[in-house]
Design an enzyme around this catalytic site. Structure first.
Site, PDB file in Angstrom:
ATOM      1  N   ARG A   1       0.847  -1.206   0.000  1.00 55.31           N
ATOM      2  CA  ARG A   1       0.000   0.000   0.000  1.00 55.31           C
ATOM      3  C   ARG A   1       0.882   1.256   0.000  1.00 55.31           C
ATOM      4  O   ARG A   1       0.582   2.240  -0.672  1.00 55.31           O
ATOM      5  CB  ARG A   1      -0.921   0.031   1.232  1.00 55.31           C
TER       6      ARG A   1
ATOM      7  N   LYS B   1     -26.448   9.030  18.219  1.00 51.02           N
ATOM      8  CA  LYS B   1     -26.195   8.688  16.814  1.00 51.02           C
ATOM      9  C   LYS B   1     -26.398   7.187  16.607  1.00 51.02           C
ATOM     10  O   LYS B   1     -26.967   6.768  15.590  1.00 51.02           O
ATOM     11  CB  LYS B   1     -24.781   9.119  16.404  1.00 51.02           C
TER      12      LYS B   1
HETATM   13  P1  NAD Z   1     -12.807   3.528   5.090  1.00 52.06           P
HETATM   14  O1  NAD Z   1     -13.058   2.073   4.891  1.00 52.06           O
HETATM   15  O2  NAD Z   1     -12.974   4.474   3.946  1.00 52.06           O
HETATM   16  O3  NAD Z   1     -11.327   3.743   5.642  1.00 52.06           O
HETATM   17  C1  NAD Z   1     -10.720   2.918   6.596  1.00 52.06           C
HETATM   18  C2  NAD Z   1      -9.273   2.751   6.194  1.00 52.06           C
HETATM   19  O4  NAD Z   1      -8.559   2.113   7.255  1.00 52.06           O
HETATM   20  C3  NAD Z   1      -9.089   1.886   4.939  1.00 52.06           C
HETATM   21  O5  NAD Z   1      -8.281   2.595   4.014  1.00 52.06           O
HETATM   22  C4  NAD Z   1      -8.336   0.655   5.471  1.00 52.06           C
HETATM   23  O6  NAD Z   1      -7.445   0.095   4.536  1.00 52.06           O
HETATM   24  C5  NAD Z   1      -7.605   1.278   6.651  1.00 52.06           C
HETATM   25  N1  NAD Z   1      -7.105   0.297   7.618  1.00 52.06           N
HETATM   26  C6  NAD Z   1      -7.749  -0.742   8.204  1.00 52.06           C
HETATM   27  N2  NAD Z   1      -6.907  -1.424   9.001  1.00 52.06           N
HETATM   28  C7  NAD Z   1      -5.703  -0.803   8.930  1.00 52.06           C
HETATM   29  C8  NAD Z   1      -4.423  -1.032   9.510  1.00 52.06           C
HETATM   30  N3  NAD Z   1      -4.207  -2.064  10.340  1.00 52.06           N
HETATM   31  N4  NAD Z   1      -3.406  -0.187   9.210  1.00 52.06           N
HETATM   32  C9  NAD Z   1      -3.590   0.845   8.365  1.00 52.06           C
HETATM   33  N5  NAD Z   1      -4.784   1.119   7.758  1.00 52.06           N
HETATM   34  C10 NAD Z   1      -5.825   0.304   8.046  1.00 52.06           C
HETATM   35  O7  NAD Z   1     -13.704   3.988   6.332  1.00 52.06           O
HETATM   36  P2  NAD Z   1     -14.362   5.427   6.608  1.00 52.06           P
HETATM   37  O8  NAD Z   1     -15.588   5.569   5.788  1.00 52.06           O
HETATM   38  O9  NAD Z   1     -13.304   6.473   6.529  1.00 52.06           O
HETATM   39  O10 NAD Z   1     -14.843   5.204   8.106  1.00 52.06           O
HETATM   40  C11 NAD Z   1     -13.956   5.208   9.215  1.00 52.06           C
HETATM   41  C12 NAD Z   1     -14.827   5.338  10.469  1.00 52.06           C
HETATM   42  O11 NAD Z   1     -15.456   6.622  10.448  1.00 52.06           O
HETATM   43  C13 NAD Z   1     -15.985   4.317  10.520  1.00 52.06           C
HETATM   44  O12 NAD Z   1     -16.208   3.904  11.828  1.00 52.06           O
HETATM   45  C14 NAD Z   1     -17.177   5.089  10.000  1.00 52.06           C
HETATM   46  O13 NAD Z   1     -18.421   4.613  10.486  1.00 52.06           O
HETATM   47  C15 NAD Z   1     -16.868   6.483  10.555  1.00 52.06           C
HETATM   48  N6  NAD Z   1     -17.517   7.562   9.789  1.00 52.06           N
HETATM   49  C16 NAD Z   1     -17.330   7.655   8.442  1.00 52.06           C
HETATM   50  C17 NAD Z   1     -17.938   8.692   7.748  1.00 52.06           C
HETATM   51  C18 NAD Z   1     -17.735   8.834   6.251  1.00 52.06           C
HETATM   52  O14 NAD Z   1     -18.343   9.734   5.660  1.00 52.06           O
HETATM   53  N7  NAD Z   1     -16.943   8.049   5.584  1.00 52.06           N
HETATM   54  C19 NAD Z   1     -18.739   9.615   8.418  1.00 52.06           C
HETATM   55  C20 NAD Z   1     -18.901   9.499   9.809  1.00 52.06           C
HETATM   56  C21 NAD Z   1     -18.269   8.451  10.489  1.00 52.06           C
HETATM   57  O1  KPL Z   2     -25.976   8.393   9.571  1.00 51.73           O
HETATM   58  C1  KPL Z   2     -26.696   7.867   8.734  1.00 51.73           C
HETATM   59  C2  KPL Z   2     -26.103   6.764   7.933  1.00 51.73           C
HETATM   60  O2  KPL Z   2     -26.457   6.565   6.777  1.00 51.73           O
HETATM   61  O3  KPL Z   2     -25.237   6.073   8.480  1.00 51.73           O
HETATM   62  C3  KPL Z   2     -28.142   8.294   8.640  1.00 51.73           C
HETATM   63  C4  KPL Z   2     -28.936   7.579   7.616  1.00 51.73           C
HETATM   64  C5  KPL Z   2     -28.205   9.790   8.414  1.00 51.73           C
HETATM   65  C6  KPL Z   2     -28.814   8.008   9.977  1.00 51.73           C
HETATM   66  O4  KPL Z   2     -28.861   6.669  10.240  1.00 51.73           O
END
Ligand code: NAD
Ligand code: KPL
Length: 305
Positions: free
Chosen positions: A37, A184
């Site tokens: 990576r 949430k």
């Molecule tokens: P994602 O899958 O896009 O990113 C996670 C990254 O972590 C991946 O690139 C993966 O390869 C990396 N990873 C996993 N294990 C690893 C390791 N041992 N060493 C190095 N890298 C490693 O996930 P995301 O969407 O960014 O979500 C991350 C967290 O944030 C989740 O819990 C998600 O629910 C929360 N979240 C995401 C969003 C969003 O818009 N994406 C919004 C709110 C909350």
């Molecule tokens: O946070 C959300 C998700 O898609 O994870 C919403 C739909 C806004 C609430 O559950």
């Protein structure tokens, strides 16, 4: 103390934070999964942040977990199910008094992470910002949302919140971070599994009003019993509001299932059911929803833990 932001996980949210911090001139280092990576990242020449149709590339330095330098500040941006093992790998590099910011949605993973690094301070975050990846090393950001940060064990804010302000990362420190995370979690439990089982956009749940109302009543009962009465206030009203406000969207869980990706069910509905059982509450509809979702995931070959 070094002020470098180490970012563990260069996915959607990790890349979004990394790019904004780097853009503001903060020292940032990405920690990538393995040498392959790292090689791919270096070949791409950096991370691109796409906002309002404009892409900007940031040549942020990167390393793997086995780089030798100490880590003072770590943003954990993996999925909830990856975070504990990913942090455990880095434990030997954590300096005394290191601070971790945990971006994981849901509950349960924060305590699992904290138990891997008992000497570090773990700050929990609840983010409503939305970012997604269209390609490797490229993150798209819609430009709205908010981040709540807090430490259930210590109400004093850390001294680096100004970095977030400088980077334009909207945030507020709160001593009630657990209330935010529970609220949430409850919203996610009332909406996301039903969108998967009914195969619909969030707005489609308007046709399942009774099912949503029953789940909200059980979730509110659970919140009352696990010491989070504030998170229960007007839960159903807010769930209905979110369903309307995001009617055209597919929930994050729907999108994960659709794309054959593992969900965070264990830290959302699974956590709610485990806590209910611990408190001796029998919440029939939540438990049934959990069983149906697990069956649905298993039938598609997806993990249900
Ligand atoms: P994602 O899958 O896009 O990113 C996670 C990254 O972590 C991946 O690139 C993966 O390869 C990396 N990873 C996993 N294990 C690893 C390791 N041992 N060493 C190095 N890298 C490693 O996930 P995301 O969407 O960014 O979500 C991350 C967290 O944030 C989740 O819990 C998600 O629910 C929360 N979240 C995401 C969003 C969003 O818009 N994406 C919004 C709110 C909350
Ligand atoms: O946070 C959300 C998700 O898609 O994870 C919403 C739909 C806004 C609430 O559950």
């Amino acid at each position: 103390m070094s002020s470098t932001w180490h970012i563990l996980g260069a996915g959607s949210l990790g890349s979004l934070w990394a790019c904004r911090l780097a853009q503001a001139g903060k020292a940032v280092r990405l920690i990538l999964r393995d040498p392959a990576r790292l090689h791919a990242y270096e070949a791409a020449g950096g991370l691109s942040l796409v906002h309002n149709g404009q892409a900007q590339r940031h040549a942020i330095p990167a390393e793997t977990a086995d780089a030798g330098t100490p880590i003072h500040r770590l943003l954990v941006a993996c999925k909830a199910y990856d975070a504990p093992a990913a942090v455990a790998q880095l434990a030997p590099r954590l300096a005394r008094n290191a601070e971790l910011v945990l971006l994981q949605n849901g509950l349960g993973s924060q305590d699992e992470v904290a138990s891997q690094v008992p000497h570090a301070r773990c700050i929990f975050a609840s983010s409503t910002e939305g970012a997604f990846r269209e390609a490797d090393w490229q993150v798209n950001f819609a430009g709205h949302g908010f981040n709540w940060l807090g430490d259930p064990a210590n109400p004093l804010p850390p001294d680096w919140l100004d970095d977030l302000t400088d980077a334009g990362i909207p945030h507020q420190w709160t001593p009630d971070i657990l209330t935010r995370l529970w609220r949430k979690l409850a919203l996610n439990c009332a909406i996301n599994p039903l969108t998967v089982l009914h195969a619909c956009r969030n707005g489609g749940l308007a046709e399942h009003h009774c099912e949503v109302a029953t789940l909200c009543a059980e979730l509110a009962e659970l919140l009352q019993h696990c010491g989070q009465p504030e998170a229960a206030t007007d839960l159903q009203v807010e769930v209905e509001r979110v369903i309307q406000a995001t009617a055209a969207n597919y929930s994050s869980m729907y999108q994960d299932v659709r794309q054959g990706r593992r969900t965070e069910i264990h830290y959302l509905l699974g956590h709610a059911c485990r806590v209910a059982a611990r408190h001796g509450r029998h919440l029939a509809h939540l438990e049934r929803l959990h069983r149906r979702l697990v069956e649905h995931l298993n039938a598609r070959g997806l993990p249900s833990d």
